[in-house]
Design an enzyme around this catalytic site. Structure first.
Site, PDB file in Angstrom:
ATOM      1  N   ASP A 184      36.303  39.959  37.795  1.00  0.00           N
ATOM      2  CA  ASP A 184      36.873  41.300  37.672  1.00  0.00           C
ATOM      3  C   ASP A 184      35.953  42.296  38.365  1.00  0.00           C
ATOM      4  O   ASP A 184      34.735  42.257  38.158  1.00  0.00           O
ATOM      5  CB  ASP A 184      36.967  41.695  36.192  1.00  0.00           C
ATOM      6  CG  ASP A 184      37.714  40.659  35.378  1.00  0.00           C
ATOM      7  OD1 ASP A 184      38.949  40.608  35.476  1.00  0.00           O
ATOM      8  OD2 ASP A 184      37.046  39.877  34.662  1.00  0.00           O
ATOM      9  N   ASP A 220      38.797  29.613  30.249  1.00  0.00           N
ATOM     10  CA  ASP A 220      37.351  29.840  30.078  1.00  0.00           C
ATOM     11  C   ASP A 220      36.606  28.516  30.136  1.00  0.00           C
ATOM     12  O   ASP A 220      35.388  28.498  30.306  1.00  0.00           O
ATOM     13  CB  ASP A 220      37.082  30.499  28.710  1.00  0.00           C
ATOM     14  CG  ASP A 220      37.720  31.874  28.603  1.00  0.00           C
ATOM     15  OD1 ASP A 220      37.928  32.519  29.639  1.00  0.00           O
ATOM     16  OD2 ASP A 220      38.014  32.293  27.456  1.00  0.00           O
ATOM     17  N   GLU A 280      40.058  40.136  40.760  1.00  0.00           N
ATOM     18  CA  GLU A 280      40.959  41.033  40.035  1.00  0.00           C
ATOM     19  C   GLU A 280      40.398  42.452  40.062  1.00  0.00           C
ATOM     20  O   GLU A 280      39.269  42.690  39.619  1.00  0.00           O
ATOM     21  CB  GLU A 280      41.123  40.574  38.580  1.00  0.00           C
ATOM     22  CG  GLU A 280      42.042  41.533  37.842  1.00  0.00           C
ATOM     23  CD  GLU A 280      42.134  41.293  36.338  1.00  0.00           C
ATOM     24  OE1 GLU A 280      41.769  40.214  35.860  1.00  0.00           O
ATOM     25  OE2 GLU A 280      42.572  42.244  35.660  1.00  0.00           O
ATOM     26  N   LYS A 305      40.215  45.961  38.552  1.00  0.00           N
ATOM     27  CA  LYS A 305      40.532  46.545  37.250  1.00  0.00           C
ATOM     28  C   LYS A 305      41.349  47.826  37.438  1.00  0.00           C
ATOM     29  O   LYS A 305      41.053  48.642  38.320  1.00  0.00           O
ATOM     30  CB  LYS A 305      39.247  46.855  36.461  1.00  0.00           C
ATOM     31  CG  LYS A 305      38.372  45.645  36.177  1.00  0.00           C
ATOM     32  CD  LYS A 305      39.138  44.464  35.601  1.00  0.00           C
ATOM     33  CE  LYS A 305      39.617  44.688  34.174  1.00  0.00           C
ATOM     34  NZ  LYS A 305      40.369  43.480  33.683  1.00  0.00           N
TER      35      LYS A 305
HETATM   36  O1  G3P Z   1      43.375  37.260  36.088  1.00  0.00           O
HETATM   37  C1  G3P Z   1      43.649  36.650  34.863  1.00  0.00           C
HETATM   38  C2  G3P Z   1      43.014  37.393  33.719  1.00  0.00           C
HETATM   39  O2  G3P Z   1      41.666  37.630  34.032  1.00  0.00           O
HETATM   40  C3  G3P Z   1      43.678  38.696  33.418  1.00  0.00           C
HETATM   41  O3  G3P Z   1      43.222  39.286  32.252  1.00  0.00           O
HETATM   42  O4  G3P Z   1      41.892  40.822  30.898  1.00  0.00           O
HETATM   43  O5  G3P Z   1      41.010  38.558  31.402  1.00  0.00           O
HETATM   44  O6  G3P Z   1      41.103  40.283  33.177  1.00  0.00           O
HETATM   45  P1  G3P Z   1      41.742  39.748  31.933  1.00  0.00           P
HETATM   46 MG    MG Z   2      40.415  39.164  34.862  1.00  0.00          MG
END
Ligand code: G3P
Ligand code: MG
Length: 257
Positions: free
Chosen positions: A46, A244, A118, A120
């Site tokens: 992220d 995970d 990803e 944010k």
């Molecule tokens: O990209 C999958 C997952 O990471 C999305 O949710 O909140 O874990 O970033 P989160």
């Molecule tokens: Mg994520």
């Protein structure tokens, strides 16, 4: 080979969510190195912006859960963030871990593995400054020649849409959480031009998998940590799973082979 070819090459993909985050502090170099070590197929991470507009790798909007700092990430400069401990909350063995910059992760991973970056939602800027997070990301990927081994995802669909209208060639995926309200997966992918639909695994149905495949899209549900649930989703034909515990998913796949 471009990213879509890579995605087609080996499925279902074992995607290490925030690195090997079941055993290492999430979104740290230790977690990413461990995912490489166990030969996951892809790594998810992220990214967000610091106060001085640097790209850093951290999941939460605030520092409190995964570091010894507190407050909003975006209110801190990179040098302030670099002084924080991003490992001890998980285990004192990891006290040396820092919040990584995206550059550090790209340099560690290079093109050895598929990366899912990803963006944010809180880093999105509707004014589109020249150094917007997505512009900096694109520059970095070009500079490091990694455009073909990265897939960019976000829950912020305007951001994905903007990238499409800028003719960005890097593969993108639409993240979906049921709190966004009911949305048709195929329409999302068509509208945003994404190669994949990445839903919360509890919101996905087998019919959606079939229909997304019929329209040529990949399906990567997140975040699946129970072997039973992994098995069910694999039977539905998903193209990979965020987990995970990538080693556990590898074991489930091995038992099926
Ligand atoms: O990209 C999958 C997952 O990471 C999305 O949710 O909140 O874990 O970033 P989160
Ligand atoms: Mg994520």
């Amino acid at each position: 080979m471009n990213c879509v070819d890579l995605l087609r090459q080996k499925r279902p993909l074992v995607i290490a969510h925030r690195g090997y985050s079941a055993r290492y502090p999430e979104n740290t170099l230790a977690a990413f190195a461990a995912a490489l070590e166990i030969e996951a197929d892809a790594i998810e991470l992220d990214i967000t912006l610091t106060a001085d507009r640097q790209l850093v790798v951290i999941h939460d909007e605030t520092l409190d859960r995964t570091t010894n700092g507190s407050g909003l990430v975006r209110n801190h400069t990179l040098s302030e963030l670099r002084q924080l401990d991003a490992g001890s909350w998980f285990d004192s063995r990891f006290s040396g871990e820092r919040i990584p910059t995206l550059i550090e992760v790209l340099d560690l991973v290079q093109n050895r593995i598929l990366l899912n970056v990803e963006i944010k939602p809180e880093a999105y800027e509707s004014e589109h400054p020249a150094d917007a997070i997505e512009q900096q990301l694109l520059c970095l990927l070009r500079e490091k020649n990694l455009e073909h081994s990265v897939i960019i995802s976000s829950f912020h669909h305007d951001l994905l849409q903007d990238m499409q209208s800028q003719f960005v060639q890097i593969a993108r995926a639409a993240l979906y959480d049921p709190i966004m309200g009911p949305l048709d997966p195929n329409s999302i992918c068509e509208t945003l031009g994404t190669v994949a639909f990445n839903p919360h695994h509890e919101s996905l149905t087998p019919n959606q998998v079939t229909s997304l495949h019929e329209s040529g899209h990949f399906v990567f549900p997140y975040t699946v940590n129970s072997p039973q649930r992994m098995q069910t989703l694999l039977e539905w034909g998903v193209d990979g799973l965020f987990t995970d515990d990538p080693l556990q998913l590898k074991q489930v796949l091995k038992n099926n082979s």
